[in-house]
Motif scaffolding. Structure first.
Motif, PDB file in Angstrom:
ATOM      1  N   ILE A   1       1.089  -1.368   0.277  1.00  0.00           N
ATOM      2  CA  ILE A   1      -0.200   0.190   0.328  1.00  0.00           C
ATOM      3  C   ILE A   1       0.483   1.810   0.068  1.00  0.00           C
ATOM      4  CG2 ILE A   1      -1.669  -1.028   0.925  1.00  0.00           C
ATOM      5  CD1 ILE A   1      -0.499   0.101   3.527  1.00  0.00           C
ATOM      6  N   GLY A   2       0.683   2.510  -0.368  1.00  0.00           N
ATOM      7  CA  GLY A   2       1.123   3.782  -0.672  1.00  0.00           C
ATOM      8  C   GLY A   2       1.665   3.943  -2.253  1.00  0.00           C
ATOM      9  N   THR A   3       1.549   5.269  -2.063  1.00  0.00           N
ATOM     10  CA  THR A   3       1.972   5.296  -3.370  1.00  0.00           C
ATOM     11  C   THR A   3       4.000   6.214  -3.559  1.00  0.00           C
ATOM     12  OG1 THR A   3       0.904   7.714  -3.943  1.00  0.00           O
ATOM     13  CG2 THR A   3       0.081   5.944  -5.126  1.00  0.00           C
ATOM     14  N   SER A   4       3.814   7.162  -2.354  1.00  0.00           N
ATOM     15  CA  SER A   4       5.216   7.431  -2.825  1.00  0.00           C
ATOM     16  C   SER A   4       6.559   6.717  -2.293  1.00  0.00           C
ATOM     17  CB  SER A   4       5.819   8.831  -2.163  1.00  0.00           C
ATOM     18  OG  SER A   4       5.211   8.648  -1.060  1.00  0.00           O
ATOM     19  N   ILE A   5       5.910   6.087  -0.926  1.00  0.00           N
ATOM     20  CA  ILE A   5       6.360   4.879  -0.362  1.00  0.00           C
ATOM     21  C   ILE A   5       5.939   3.647   0.024  1.00  0.00           C
ATOM     22  CG2 ILE A   5       7.852   4.601   1.315  1.00  0.00           C
ATOM     23  CD1 ILE A   5       8.950   6.866   1.987  1.00  0.00           C
ATOM     24  N   PRO A   6       5.477   2.656  -0.957  1.00  0.00           N
ATOM     25  CA  PRO A   6       4.824   1.779  -1.199  1.00  0.00           C
ATOM     26  C   PRO A   6       5.440   0.514   0.508  1.00  0.00           C
ATOM     27  CG  PRO A   6       6.567   1.827  -3.117  1.00  0.00           C
ATOM     28  CD  PRO A   6       6.852   2.327  -2.221  1.00  0.00           C
ATOM     29  N   SER A   7       4.477   0.242   1.331  1.00  0.00           N
ATOM     30  CA  SER A   7       5.058  -0.828   2.218  1.00  0.00           C
ATOM     31  C   SER A   7       3.942  -1.502   2.172  1.00  0.00           C
ATOM     32  CB  SER A   7       4.190  -0.451   3.635  1.00  0.00           C
ATOM     33  OG  SER A   7       4.691  -0.403   4.713  1.00  0.00           O
ATOM     34  N   ILE A   8       4.195  -3.024   3.075  1.00  0.00           N
ATOM     35  CA  ILE A   8       3.407  -4.237   3.439  1.00  0.00           C
ATOM     36  C   ILE A   8       3.362  -3.984   4.696  1.00  0.00           C
ATOM     37  CG2 ILE A   8       3.373  -6.761   3.032  1.00  0.00           C
ATOM     38  CD1 ILE A   8       6.481  -6.216   0.751  1.00  0.00           C
ATOM     39  N   SER A   9       2.288  -4.732   4.514  1.00  0.00           N
ATOM     40  CA  SER A   9       1.396  -4.160   5.743  1.00  0.00           C
ATOM     41  C   SER A   9       2.123  -5.716   7.064  1.00  0.00           C
ATOM     42  CB  SER A   9      -0.059  -4.191   5.709  1.00  0.00           C
ATOM     43  OG  SER A   9      -0.529  -5.553   5.568  1.00  0.00           O
ATOM     44  N   LYS A  10       1.790  -5.785   8.200  1.00  0.00           N
ATOM     45  CA  LYS A  10       1.752  -7.477   8.805  1.00  0.00           C
ATOM     46  C   LYS A  10       0.743  -7.651   8.137  1.00  0.00           C
ATOM     47  CE  LYS A  10       2.345  -8.128  14.070  1.00  0.00           C
ATOM     48  NZ  LYS A  10       2.142  -7.378  15.311  1.00  0.00           N
ATOM     49  N   GLN A  11      -0.208  -7.127   8.655  1.00  0.00           N
ATOM     50  CA  GLN A  11      -1.170  -7.842   7.551  1.00  0.00           C
ATOM     51  C   GLN A  11      -1.369  -9.271   6.900  1.00  0.00           C
ATOM     52  OE1 GLN A  11      -4.926  -6.541   7.625  1.00  0.00           O
ATOM     53  NE2 GLN A  11      -6.834  -8.678   7.481  1.00  0.00           N
ATOM     54  N   VAL A  12      -0.932  -8.531   5.702  1.00  0.00           N
ATOM     55  CA  VAL A  12      -0.808  -9.711   4.662  1.00  0.00           C
ATOM     56  C   VAL A  12       0.398 -10.342   5.009  1.00  0.00           C
ATOM     57  CG1 VAL A  12       0.847  -8.986   2.084  1.00  0.00           C
ATOM     58  CG2 VAL A  12      -1.213  -7.454   3.174  1.00  0.00           C
ATOM     59  N   LEU A  13       2.128  -9.819   5.754  1.00  0.00           N
ATOM     60  CA  LEU A  13       2.724 -10.393   5.549  1.00  0.00           C
ATOM     61  C   LEU A  13       2.552 -12.506   6.218  1.00  0.00           C
ATOM     62  CD1 LEU A  13       5.898 -11.358   5.287  1.00  0.00           C
ATOM     63  CD2 LEU A  13       6.075  -9.704   7.371  1.00  0.00           C
ATOM     64  N   GLU A  14       1.433 -12.010   7.875  1.00  0.00           N
ATOM     65  CA  GLU A  14       1.067 -12.910   8.460  1.00  0.00           C
ATOM     66  C   GLU A  14       0.890 -14.071   7.867  1.00  0.00           C
ATOM     67  OE1 GLU A  14       0.242 -10.740  12.681  1.00  0.00           O
ATOM     68  OE2 GLU A  14      -1.402 -10.741  11.323  1.00  0.00           O
TER      69      GLU A  14
END
Length: 185
Positions: A123-136
Motif C-alpha cells: 500500500i502507498g504510492t510514494s513509499i510502498p509498504s507491506i503491512s503486517k497483516q499481509v505478511l502474517e
C-alpha cells in the motif's frame, strides 16, 4: 504442507529510535544492507540501551523483513553480530516452530514468486509498504528440515556458480582488452 506465516512465527515491528552515533546497541536500518539483503561487515553501536525493551533486542535466527520502500528483502540475524535492534523499516519475524529454519523462511520471502505477491499487495504510492497483516497471512510451504537444508545448499551453490561466472567474464574481458592493446602496439 502449506501454512500461514502467523501460525509458525511471531511478527513484531522494529523500534522507532534516533541513533546518537555512540551507544551499546546497533540500530539496524535498510542502509546497513546491500542490494542482495546481505549485512555490511562493519557495524558500530549507535544507540543507547537505556529505555530499550528486552523484546526489541534481536536474537539469533530472527528474520528481518524490510517492508517499506521498493527494496524488500529478508535477512537472518546472527548473534555473532553486535547486540542490535531493528528500525521500523523492518518486521522482526521470530520462528516459533522448530520445523522451520530461519534461513529457509528468508529464502521463501526473497523468492521471486513471494516478492511479486507481496509487492502486489503493498500500500502507498510514494513509499510502498507491506503491512503486517499481509505478511502474517502469507501462505508458505514448509517441507521437512532435510528438504529445507537441501534447498538452501542448492541456492548457495547456485549463487557461488553465478559469482564464479561473473569473475570469469571479468577476467575474459581483461584478457581480450590486453590482447587488443598488445595488437595495437
Amino acid at each position: 504442507m502449506k501454512t500461514l506465516i502467523k501460525d509458525i512465527t511471531h511478527i513484531q515491528t522494529g523500534l522507532f529510535a534516533k541513533p546518537s552515533g555512540i551507544g551499546e546497541l546497533v540500530y539496524l536500518q535498510s542502509k546497513h544492507f546491500d542490494e542482495y539483503g546481505q549485512l555490511h561487515a562493519v557495524l558500530h553501536p549507535d544507540l543507547v540501551a537505556d529505555g530499550i525493551s528486552e523484546k526489541h533486542l534481536l536474537k539469533d535466527g530472527d528474520v528481518l523483513f524490510a517492508a517499506k520502500g521498493t527494496k524488500n528483502f529478508a535477512a537472518v540475524f546472527e548473534n555473532h553480530n553486535e547486540p542490535s535492534v531493528a528500525s521500523t523499516s523492518f518486521f522482526v519475524i521470530r520462528p516459533t516452530d522448530k520445523k522451520l529454519l530461519p534461513q529457509y523462511l528468508a529464502w521463501v520471502l526473497n523468492s521471486h514468486t513471494t516478492q511479486t505477491l507481496l509487492k502486489g499487495q503493498a500500500i502507498g504510492t510514494s513509499i510502498p509498504s507491506i503491512s503486517k497483516q499481509v505478511l502474517e497471512n502469507l501462505e508458505i510451504a514448509v517441507p521437512s528440515i532435510e528438504t529445507q537444508k537441501a534447498i538452501l545448499q542448492i541456492t548457495k551453490l547456485r549463487n557461488r556458480e553465478k559469482s564464479l561466472k561473473q569473475k570469469i567474464e571479468t577476467l575474459r574481458e581483461k584478457q581480450i582488452q590486453q590482447q587488443i592493446i598488445n595488437a595495437i602496439k
